[in-house]
Design a protein around this motif. Structure first.
Motif, PDB file in Angstrom:
ATOM      1  N   LYS A 119       2.826   5.401 -29.221  1.00 12.46           N
ATOM      2  CA  LYS A 119       1.786   5.912 -28.317  1.00 12.46           C
ATOM      3  C   LYS A 119       2.069   5.584 -26.861  1.00 12.46           C
ATOM      4  O   LYS A 119       2.302   4.437 -26.504  1.00 12.46           O
ATOM      5  CB  LYS A 119       0.427   5.347 -28.730  1.00 12.46           C
ATOM      6  CG  LYS A 119      -0.445   6.450 -29.040  1.00 12.46           C
ATOM      7  CD  LYS A 119      -1.837   6.455 -29.311  1.00 12.46           C
ATOM      8  CE  LYS A 119      -2.341   7.875 -29.339  1.00 12.46           C
ATOM      9  NZ  LYS A 119      -1.826   8.687 -30.433  1.00 12.46           N
ATOM     10  N   GLY A 120       2.063   6.623 -26.043  1.00 13.25           N
ATOM     11  CA  GLY A 120       2.248   6.424 -24.610  1.00 13.25           C
ATOM     12  C   GLY A 120       3.654   5.995 -24.223  1.00 13.25           C
ATOM     13  O   GLY A 120       3.899   5.590 -23.091  1.00 13.25           O
ATOM     14  N   LYS A 121       4.573   6.053 -25.187  1.00 15.53           N
ATOM     15  CA  LYS A 121       5.936   5.575 -24.896  1.00 15.53           C
ATOM     16  C   LYS A 121       6.932   6.717 -24.949  1.00 15.53           C
ATOM     17  O   LYS A 121       6.814   7.640 -25.752  1.00 15.53           O
ATOM     18  CB  LYS A 121       6.351   4.518 -25.920  1.00 15.53           C
ATOM     19  CG  LYS A 121       5.604   3.210 -25.755  1.00 15.53           C
ATOM     20  CD  LYS A 121       6.501   2.037 -26.120  1.00 15.53           C
ATOM     21  CE  LYS A 121       5.951   0.752 -25.556  1.00 15.53           C
ATOM     22  NZ  LYS A 121       5.171  -0.006 -26.497  1.00 15.53           N
ATOM     23  N   LYS A 163      18.302   5.953 -23.732  1.00 18.12           N
ATOM     24  CA  LYS A 163      17.680   7.278 -23.863  1.00 18.12           C
ATOM     25  C   LYS A 163      16.216   7.269 -23.446  1.00 18.12           C
ATOM     26  O   LYS A 163      15.513   6.296 -23.661  1.00 18.12           O
ATOM     27  CB  LYS A 163      17.739   7.731 -25.320  1.00 18.12           C
ATOM     28  CG  LYS A 163      19.055   8.379 -25.684  1.00 18.12           C
ATOM     29  CD  LYS A 163      18.828   9.505 -26.691  1.00 18.12           C
ATOM     30  CE  LYS A 163      20.159  10.064 -27.144  1.00 18.12           C
ATOM     31  NZ  LYS A 163      20.730   9.263 -28.249  1.00 18.12           N
ATOM     32  N   THR A 164      15.792   8.362 -22.871  1.00 19.57           N
ATOM     33  CA  THR A 164      14.370   8.564 -22.622  1.00 19.57           C
ATOM     34  C   THR A 164      13.949   9.797 -23.397  1.00 19.57           C
ATOM     35  O   THR A 164      14.651  10.817 -23.356  1.00 19.57           O
ATOM     36  CB  THR A 164      14.095   8.765 -21.122  1.00 19.57           C
ATOM     37  OG1 THR A 164      14.577   7.625 -20.432  1.00 19.57           O
ATOM     38  CG2 THR A 164      12.595   8.898 -20.862  1.00 19.57           C
ATOM     39  N   TYR A 165      12.866   9.678 -24.133  1.00 20.87           N
ATOM     40  CA  TYR A 165      12.415  10.821 -24.930  1.00 20.87           C
ATOM     41  C   TYR A 165      11.385  11.625 -24.150  1.00 20.87           C
ATOM     42  O   TYR A 165      10.708  11.100 -23.277  1.00 20.87           O
ATOM     43  CB  TYR A 165      11.884  10.340 -26.281  1.00 20.87           C
ATOM     44  CG  TYR A 165      12.999   9.748 -27.118  1.00 20.87           C
ATOM     45  CD1 TYR A 165      13.723  10.539 -27.997  1.00 20.87           C
ATOM     46  CD2 TYR A 165      13.365   8.403 -26.980  1.00 20.87           C
ATOM     47  CE1 TYR A 165      14.780  10.027 -28.727  1.00 20.87           C
ATOM     48  CE2 TYR A 165      14.422   7.878 -27.701  1.00 20.87           C
ATOM     49  CZ  TYR A 165      15.115   8.678 -28.583  1.00 20.87           C
ATOM     50  OH  TYR A 165      16.172   8.170 -29.290  1.00 20.87           O
ATOM     51  N   ARG A 166      11.298  12.896 -24.505  1.00 17.38           N
ATOM     52  CA  ARG A 166      10.410  13.768 -23.733  1.00 17.38           C
ATOM     53  C   ARG A 166       8.938  13.446 -23.968  1.00 17.38           C
ATOM     54  O   ARG A 166       8.104  13.615 -23.100  1.00 17.38           O
ATOM     55  CB  ARG A 166      10.691  15.234 -24.080  1.00 17.38           C
ATOM     56  CG  ARG A 166      11.739  15.856 -23.175  1.00 17.38           C
ATOM     57  CD  ARG A 166      12.100  17.234 -23.650  1.00 17.38           C
ATOM     58  NE  ARG A 166      12.538  17.194 -25.042  1.00 17.38           N
ATOM     59  CZ  ARG A 166      12.973  18.238 -25.728  1.00 17.38           C
ATOM     60  NH1 ARG A 166      12.989  19.418 -25.162  1.00 17.38           N
ATOM     61  NH2 ARG A 166      13.379  18.132 -26.974  1.00 17.38           N
ATOM     62  N   SER A 167       8.646  12.994 -25.156  1.00 14.64           N
ATOM     63  CA  SER A 167       7.244  12.718 -25.468  1.00 14.64           C
ATOM     64  C   SER A 167       7.164  11.629 -26.529  1.00 14.64           C
ATOM     65  O   SER A 167       8.161  11.289 -27.169  1.00 14.64           O
ATOM     66  CB  SER A 167       6.582  13.980 -26.020  1.00 14.64           C
ATOM     67  OG  SER A 167       7.241  14.338 -27.233  1.00 14.64           O
ATOM     68  N   LEU A 198       9.748  10.608 -29.742  1.00 19.71           N
ATOM     69  CA  LEU A 198      10.155   9.241 -30.049  1.00 19.71           C
ATOM     70  C   LEU A 198       9.805   8.913 -31.501  1.00 19.71           C
ATOM     71  O   LEU A 198      10.615   8.400 -32.269  1.00 19.71           O
ATOM     72  CB  LEU A 198       9.457   8.255 -29.095  1.00 19.71           C
ATOM     73  CG  LEU A 198       9.676   6.770 -29.350  1.00 19.71           C
ATOM     74  CD1 LEU A 198      11.149   6.399 -29.274  1.00 19.71           C
ATOM     75  CD2 LEU A 198       8.886   5.929 -28.361  1.00 19.71           C
ATOM     76  N   ASN A 199       8.587   9.251 -31.880  1.00 15.86           N
ATOM     77  CA  ASN A 199       8.135   8.975 -33.248  1.00 15.86           C
ATOM     78  C   ASN A 199       8.980   9.730 -34.276  1.00 15.86           C
ATOM     79  O   ASN A 199       9.343   9.198 -35.327  1.00 15.86           O
ATOM     80  CB  ASN A 199       6.653   9.330 -33.388  1.00 15.86           C
ATOM     81  CG  ASN A 199       6.117   9.002 -34.776  1.00 15.86           C
ATOM     82  OD1 ASN A 199       5.646   9.873 -35.490  1.00 15.86           O
ATOM     83  ND2 ASN A 199       6.207   7.738 -35.158  1.00 15.86           N
ATOM     84  N   ALA A 200       9.322  10.969 -33.942  1.00 16.38           N
ATOM     85  CA  ALA A 200      10.126  11.771 -34.864  1.00 16.38           C
ATOM     86  C   ALA A 200      11.491  11.122 -35.091  1.00 16.38           C
ATOM     87  O   ALA A 200      11.999  11.078 -36.212  1.00 16.38           O
ATOM     88  CB  ALA A 200      10.296  13.188 -34.308  1.00 16.38           C
ATOM     89  N   MET A 201      12.043  10.572 -34.021  1.00 19.51           N
ATOM     90  CA  MET A 201      13.340   9.892 -34.132  1.00 19.51           C
ATOM     91  C   MET A 201      13.210   8.679 -35.053  1.00 19.51           C
ATOM     92  O   MET A 201      14.035   8.451 -35.930  1.00 19.51           O
ATOM     93  CB  MET A 201      13.803   9.474 -32.721  1.00 19.51           C
ATOM     94  CG  MET A 201      15.148   8.801 -32.641  1.00 19.51           C
ATOM     95  SD  MET A 201      15.133   7.024 -32.977  1.00 19.51           S
ATOM     96  CE  MET A 201      14.296   6.379 -31.526  1.00 19.51           C
TER      97      MET A 201
END
Ligand SMILES: Nc1nc2c(ncn2[C@@H]2O[C@H](COP(=O)(O)OP(=O)(O)OP(=O)(O)O)[C@@H](O)[C@H]2O)c(=O)[nH]1
Ligand SMILES: Nc1nc2c(ncn2[C@@H]2O[C@H](COP(=O)(O)OP(=O)(O)OP(=O)(O)O)[C@@H](O)[C@H]2O)c(=O)[nH]1
Ligand SMILES: [Mg+2]
Ligand SMILES: [Mg+2]
Lengths: 306, 305
Positions: B16-18, B57-61, B65-68
């Motif tokens: 969340k929020g990350k 890495k920076t994720y778009r949303s 991130l959660n999907a990864m």
């Protein structure tokens, strides 16, 4: 993983060469070792986290004595902390001397060692001059009554049972049999149950209400993992038990569940079961359990038994 | 508001929020996996894999991130699988086909024997149960009740008898009567007791005297509430008998049985069946995909606080 926390910590401090004192840097790494050791011993992760924070505070405040290494120092602090959480001293069974008969009831998950414990306790009480009776209130498990009867025969203690599938009837009948047979302690064995089994939990609560046991003991397998805390808490919320019996400690499980249970439900662990035979029962020693969880051996109590 | 109860919800909450993996994230991830009894080693492997993959890495949303995270978890838990559940009506490789059930005390061996007997019987196979727990109080009486419920014969010699001799009797009888499956219930034993473990090895040797390939299967029964010690159990039992698969019991409770994932990764042992209750038909074939999904979806005990 590693077997022994103190070896592991020695290694950690050795790697941080030249660090003879406990400071912010090395304590961070040491604490990670300690937390992993606790998790590997099945200590609940929340309990482990809280513990590590406490230990960290204590370690930083401590000025290291010249004769010991920082690793030894921390191990001592960890050990003391665990022992304290575990209750410090052994807490005996609390049977009121004037109440006849006194009543002990057990409860717990399936296969945790309840029936065997009941027989062991009866034997122990008998040795201490009591005149116990065993009551078979597990009316569900195939041959549960037969099992208790066989054990009763081995230790020469009578077993009360009923034909019907009615735990309350067995329990009340057992109480009656104790009164008429001049027995001074009634030990009630109950069926294993899951904390989410509403009907079975209600049965246990009803038994407790009617019997008002002097000691209601929660029997738990020392091999249990993270789930031990939830289980103990659920049984305690429902039954408000008086103490805990930790079983199968003759195995090689570290038994971190004991620490979690003690920390979360705040009830003393009173006995440890250390084998399948009717003599394999010992009172619980918090300090030895602390050492066992940390992987520092628990030889003493087994040596003493032999 | 609904709390974060399932593993999946908890994992989603950590993201969340990350959009990046930081220390706090990794710490929480570790806690969540350990709490599911996935095992410290497996947990650290997952955490390492995620650390590695997300480096710099920076994720778009947060969703991405959660999907990864979920992908990595599934990769480690599901795809390292060697399970091949075989249904009860499949043809067996030998006749009689001897299955020995072993495990520590109170794990659920006898109940599992009954459930297996019931399933093989239902599948039209002729079954006999060997009562080779001659030690525990009323072990025979318990098994006899189960055998009657399953409607299959039982062979035993009473308390104190030599378990190996019971097995020899049972296998001999199965050979002469054209029985398809022999299910051997053994006494519970802790894996650190060498004399009891030797006894198991002896039972195996005696069975081989009659049928060299026997036992065709050795199932190690593990209590689903067991923690790290389960790995040790599996390790030791495999030293004395050639364990061919695992049965994980008591999964009808809130325990997640996550430790079996560690066991099958570390020891390469397939999980064959899971026990989901105390009744005779409370046994299921193990399906790793749905087991992992169930692990992710399982509610945590409300009591956890
Ligand atoms: N090694 C060892 N085995 C134990 C110990 N306590 C009990 N057992 C064994 O564990 C198994 C289960 O014990 P029981 O006393 O039947 O457990 P229970 O809680 O009454 O089981 P249910 O009535 O089915 O819920 C049996 O094989 C016992 O011999 C112990 O301290 N050490
Ligand atoms: N809830 C639940 N209980 C189970 C399951 N399997 C077994 N049990 C219960 O667990 C307890 C022990 O089961 P047993 O089959 O006697 O275990 P065991 O391994 O043969 O025990 P020993 O022979 O004493 O070592 C009994 O009360 C069973 O009813 C399961 O899948 N779910
Ligand atoms: Mg019992
Ligand atoms: Mg059994």
């Amino acid at each position: 993983m590693f077997d022994n926390l103190s070896d592991k910590l020695e290694l950690t401090f050795r790697k941080l060469a030249g660090q003879a004192t406990i400071n912010e840097v090395n304590i961070g790494i040491a604490m990670r070792d300690i937390k992993r050791a606790l998790l590997s011993a099945d200590v609940n992760y929340k309990v482990a986290k809280k513990l590590v924070e406490d230990i960290r505070e204590k370690s930083l405040g401590e000025s290291v004595i010249k004769s010991v290494s920082p690793a030894q120092m921390i191990v001592k602090i960890v050990n003391d902390e665990l022992t304290e959480i575990m209750g410090g001293e052994n807490q005996p069974l609390n049977l009121p001397p004037k109440k006849i008969p006194a009543i002990v009831m057990v409860a717990g998950l399936q296969g945790s060692g309840k029936t065997t414990f009941c027989a062991k306790l009866a034997k122990r009480l008998k040795k201490n001059g009591k005149n116990p009776i065993l009551v078979a209130a597990d009316v569900y498990r195939p041959a549960a009554v037969e099992q208790l009867k066989t054990l009763g025969q081995q230790i020469d203690v009578p077993v009360f049972s009923v034909e019907e599938q009615d735990a309350m009837k067995a329990a009340l009948g057992g109480l009656e049999a104790a009164r008429s047979g001049a027995k001074d302690v009634v030990i009630v064995d109950t069926a294993g149950r899951l904390q989410i089994d509403e009907a079975m939990m209600a049965e246990a609560a009803a038994l407790k209400n009617r019997l008002s046991p002097d000691e209601l003991l929660f029997v738990v397998d020392s091999m249990m993992g993270q789930e031990a805390v939830n289980t103990a808490k659920a049984f305690n919320d429902r039954l408000d038990f008086d103490g805990v019996v930790l079983t199968k400690l003759d195995g090689d499980a570290r038994g971190g569940a004991a620490l979690s249970i003690r920390q979360v439900v705040e009830k003393p662990i009173k006995f440890m079961s250390v084998g399948e035979k009717v003599d394999d029962l010992d009172v619980f020693y918090p300090d030895r359990m602390a050492q066992r969880i940390l992987g520092m051996g628990d030889i003493v109590s087994f040596v003493e038994k032999a | 508001t609904k709390t974060r109860d399932t593993l999946k919800e908890k994992l989603a909450f950590v993201s969340k929020g990350k959009t990046e993996v930081d220390d706090e994230f990794l710490e929480e991830l570790e806690n969540i996996l350990v709490a599911a009894d996935v095992g410290v080693e497996t947990t650290l492997d997952i955490v390492d894999a995620i650390t590695e993959r997300s480096k710099g890495k920076t994720y778009r949303s947060e969703e991405e991130l959660n999907a990864m995270v979920m992908e990595e978890i599934r990769k480690l838990l599901v795809e390292s699988s060697h399970d091949h559940p075989v249904d009860f009506d499949a043809p067996l490789s030998a006749k009689p086909y001897v299955i020995m059930i072993v495990g520590v005390n109170g794990a659920g061996k006898t109940t599992s024997v009954a459930k297996l007997a019931h399933n093989y019987d239902k599948a039209g196979k002729k079954v006999v149960i060997a009562a080779a727990d001659t030690f525990r109080a009323a072990a025979y009486e318990q098994l006899k009740i189960w055998a009657d419920r399953a409607g299959v014969p039982i062979i035993g010699q009473g308390q104190g008898a030599d378990p190996a001799s019971v097995v020899f009797d049972s296998v001999s009888s199965a050979v002469s009567k054209g029985t398809d499956v022999v299910l051997v219930d053994t006494a519970g034993r802790l894996h650190n007791k060498s004399h009891l473990m030797e006894e198991l090895a002896k039972i195996m040797r005696v069975a081989k005297k009659k049928i060299p390939e026997a036992p065709h299967e050795v199932l190690l029964v593990l209590d689903g509430t067991t923690g790290q010690n389960a790995v040790q159990q599996a390790r030791e039992f495999t030293k004395f008998v050639n364990v061919t698969g695992l049965v994980v019991t008591k999964l009808d409770g809130t325990s997640k049985g996550g430790i079996v994932l560690s066991i099958s990764r570390e020891l390469n042992l397939p999980v064959k069946y899971i026990g989901v209750g105390e009744k005779i038909d409370d046994l299921q074939l193990f399906d790793r995909g749905s087991f992992v999904e169930a692990l992710l979806e399982k509610e945590n005990g409300k009591a956890e606080g």
